[in-house]
Design a protein around this motif. Structure first.
Motif, PDB file in Angstrom:
ATOM      1  N   LEU A 298      10.546  -0.417  -2.472  1.00 42.72           N
ATOM      2  CA  LEU A 298       9.328  -0.260  -1.673  1.00 42.72           C
ATOM      3  C   LEU A 298       9.763  -0.316  -0.216  1.00 42.72           C
ATOM      4  O   LEU A 298      10.300  -1.331   0.230  1.00 42.72           O
ATOM      5  N   ILE A 299       9.557   0.776   0.491  1.00 45.13           N
ATOM      6  CA  ILE A 299      10.042   0.858   1.861  1.00 45.13           C
ATOM      7  C   ILE A 299       8.859   0.862   2.810  1.00 45.13           C
ATOM      8  O   ILE A 299       8.019   1.757   2.762  1.00 45.13           O
ATOM      9  N   CYS A 300       8.819  -0.137   3.661  1.00 46.43           N
ATOM     10  CA  CYS A 300       7.669  -0.257   4.559  1.00 46.43           C
ATOM     11  C   CYS A 300       7.859   0.633   5.770  1.00 46.43           C
ATOM     12  O   CYS A 300       8.860   0.535   6.479  1.00 46.43           O
ATOM     13  N   GLN A 301       6.875   1.485   6.009  1.00 48.69           N
ATOM     14  CA  GLN A 301       6.959   2.403   7.145  1.00 48.69           C
ATOM     15  C   GLN A 301       6.575   1.711   8.436  1.00 48.69           C
ATOM     16  O   GLN A 301       6.716   2.258   9.517  1.00 48.69           O
TER      17      GLN A 301
ATOM     18  N   LEU B 299       9.542   2.091 -15.418  1.00 51.70           N
ATOM     19  CA  LEU B 299       8.420   2.986 -15.167  1.00 51.70           C
ATOM     20  C   LEU B 299       8.640   4.354 -15.774  1.00 51.70           C
ATOM     21  O   LEU B 299       7.715   5.114 -15.957  1.00 51.70           O
TER      22      LEU B 299
ATOM     23  N   PHE C 134      10.889  -3.421  -6.729  1.00 50.47           N
ATOM     24  CA  PHE C 134       9.874  -3.450  -7.768  1.00 50.47           C
ATOM     25  C   PHE C 134      10.596  -3.103  -9.051  1.00 50.47           C
ATOM     26  O   PHE C 134      11.164  -2.012  -9.168  1.00 50.47           O
TER      27      PHE C 134
ATOM     28  N   CYS D 260       9.209   9.086  -3.372  1.00 49.36           N
ATOM     29  CA  CYS D 260      10.280  10.055  -3.536  1.00 49.36           C
ATOM     30  C   CYS D 260      10.936   9.748  -4.863  1.00 49.36           C
ATOM     31  O   CYS D 260      11.429   8.648  -5.086  1.00 49.36           O
TER      32      CYS D 260
ATOM     33  N   CYS E  41      16.244   7.936  -8.972  1.00 48.95           N
ATOM     34  CA  CYS E  41      16.042   7.164  -7.760  1.00 48.95           C
ATOM     35  C   CYS E  41      14.582   7.285  -7.417  1.00 48.95           C
ATOM     36  O   CYS E  41      14.069   8.375  -7.201  1.00 48.95           O
ATOM     37  N   LEU E  42      13.912   6.161  -7.393  1.00 46.71           N
ATOM     38  CA  LEU E  42      12.470   6.173  -7.135  1.00 46.71           C
ATOM     39  C   LEU E  42      12.175   5.229  -5.982  1.00 46.71           C
ATOM     40  O   LEU E  42      12.527   4.051  -6.028  1.00 46.71           O
ATOM     41  N   ARG E  43      11.591   5.784  -4.939  1.00 42.04           N
ATOM     42  CA  ARG E  43      11.269   4.968  -3.777  1.00 42.04           C
ATOM     43  C   ARG E  43       9.809   5.179  -3.417  1.00 42.04           C
ATOM     44  O   ARG E  43       9.327   6.315  -3.425  1.00 42.04           O
ATOM     45  N   PHE E  44       9.150   4.115  -3.080  1.00 41.82           N
ATOM     46  CA  PHE E  44       7.767   4.217  -2.633  1.00 41.82           C
ATOM     47  C   PHE E  44       7.711   3.890  -1.146  1.00 41.82           C
ATOM     48  O   PHE E  44       8.319   2.928  -0.690  1.00 41.82           O
ATOM     49  N   PHE E  45       6.972   4.698  -0.425  1.00 38.34           N
ATOM     50  CA  PHE E  45       6.796   4.459   0.999  1.00 38.34           C
ATOM     51  C   PHE E  45       5.375   3.977   1.237  1.00 38.34           C
ATOM     52  O   PHE E  45       4.451   4.421   0.551  1.00 38.34           O
ATOM     53  N   GLY E  46       5.211   3.119   2.204  1.00 36.10           N
ATOM     54  CA  GLY E  46       3.861   2.666   2.493  1.00 36.10           C
ATOM     55  C   GLY E  46       3.899   1.485   3.434  1.00 36.10           C
ATOM     56  O   GLY E  46       4.762   1.418   4.309  1.00 36.10           O
ATOM     57  N   TYR E  47       2.973   0.542   3.251  1.00 34.38           N
ATOM     58  CA  TYR E  47       2.873  -0.574   4.167  1.00 34.38           C
ATOM     59  C   TYR E  47       2.801  -1.889   3.416  1.00 34.38           C
ATOM     60  O   TYR E  47       2.005  -2.029   2.489  1.00 34.38           O
ATOM     61  N   CYS E  48       3.650  -2.814   3.849  1.00 31.79           N
ATOM     62  CA  CYS E  48       3.648  -4.124   3.222  1.00 31.79           C
ATOM     63  C   CYS E  48       2.450  -4.925   3.731  1.00 31.79           C
ATOM     64  O   CYS E  48       1.786  -4.527   4.685  1.00 31.79           O
TER      65      CYS E  48
ATOM     66  N   GLU F 177       0.840  -1.193   0.000  1.00 30.17           N
ATOM     67  CA  GLU F 177       0.000   0.000   0.000  1.00 30.17           C
ATOM     68  C   GLU F 177       0.877   1.245   0.000  1.00 30.17           C
ATOM     69  O   GLU F 177       1.555   1.537   0.977  1.00 30.17           O
TER      70      GLU F 177
ATOM     71  N   THR G 111       1.862   5.015   0.309  1.00 26.56           N
ATOM     72  CA  THR G 111       1.334   6.253   0.891  1.00 26.56           C
ATOM     73  C   THR G 111       2.088   7.467   0.375  1.00 26.56           C
ATOM     74  O   THR G 111       1.594   8.579   0.439  1.00 26.56           O
ATOM     75  N   ASP G 112       3.315   7.251  -0.078  1.00 30.87           N
ATOM     76  CA  ASP G 112       4.082   8.385  -0.585  1.00 30.87           C
ATOM     77  C   ASP G 112       5.201   7.852  -1.450  1.00 30.87           C
ATOM     78  O   ASP G 112       5.462   6.653  -1.488  1.00 30.87           O
TER      79      ASP G 112
END
Lengths: 152, 152
Positions: free
Chosen positions: B100-103, B115, B111, A135, B135-142, A130, A132-133
């Motif tokens: 994909l970085i889980c908060q 893109l 991933f 970078c 550099c593309l990083r997505f933050f969220g929840y696994c 999921e 949420t943000d």
DNA sequence: TTAGCTGCAAATTATTTGCATTCCG
DNA sequence: CGGAATGCAAATAATTTGCAGCTAA
């Protein structure tokens, strides 16, 4: 939404988290507001707040930034140069706000666009994550540095 | 391309830059190769190289990583936690390799997808900026952390 | 009153640097 | 030989923490 309203929103948000909008925190936010696309380092923020509040300490600036980041008021960025930069999160725009980092002169400019809308939906599906943000930073050479490279 | 060939390529690349593929540097590269998607910190790399080369020093690891990064053999990543992570650049794949970085738990997964191909062309045009990397990083929840959240 | 905040100074942590020594082309 | 590279220890630089005093609900 003007600056006063934003500040009141932040005050409310802080109070909901049993924290106060102290003069120090307000100064930090004001500095961030007046350097809108500034990507300021903690030290720079400290120097600017000192003009508003000469007795403020650097640790307080760090503590304020830490708190404001936890409350999603401030966004922390890393450019790999050993120090962090901070900027205000603007709820809608922020998501569409990316950075172009010049490897020649180090200049940081911005590129605003909703580049990643669909992609996040795909990640949710394919990776069960999921979002949420995000970078997104692009590295390369600005026009100025490209012309210097051509000289060489 | 197997590991030995990659190593020989790197050796050649180093020699073209009047540097040597010393045992220390080779150990660093081997560690990175055997932790392919590991995102290792300098300290972790140091501990692993010590198994191959007990007398190696941490400063040497840093100096090796610095050199290898300059030669685009190694890629340096920042996750905003105060230390840098390093991984081997794999010429083609790397560009399509996002995080994909889980908060919730801090887990970092990947991933892979192209893109950003078109986007970079647009940036070149609209912002007059030559993109060499991103550099593309997505933050969220696994998925794991999402299910915990739902418990709460 | 008391939890939240502060400034200051000291501590911590990642990274870099100075230097004497060693290695290799 | 001489530039390149190393290990070690000391130095830096950003950030965090401990603490005693202060402030406002």
């Amino acid at each position: 939404m003007n600056k006063k309203q934003v500040m009141e929103d932040i005050r409310r948000h802080l109070e909901e988290n049993s924290s106060r909008l102290t003069p120090q925190r307000e100064a930090v936010i004001q500095v961030l507001m007046s350097h809108d696309a500034g990507h300021l380092s903690a030290e720079e923020i400290y120097l600017h707040t000192k003009k508003l509040l000469p007795e403020i300490g650097l640790a307080t600036v760090y503590r304020s930034l830490e708190l404001l980041e936890k409350l999603s008021v401030v966004y922390k960025l890393e450019y790999g140069d050993g120090q962090s930069r901070y900027e205000l999160v603007r709820s809608n725009e922020e998501h569409y706000h990316h950075h172009l980092i010049c490897q020649g002169c180090g200049a940081i400019s911005e590129f605003n666009d909703d580049l990643l809308g669909d992609i996040e939906a795909r990640i949710a599906e394919e990776a069960d994550f999921e979002v949420t943000d995000h970078c997104l930073r692009f590295f390369g050479y600005c026009s100025k540095c490209r012309s210097h490279k051509e000289d060489a």
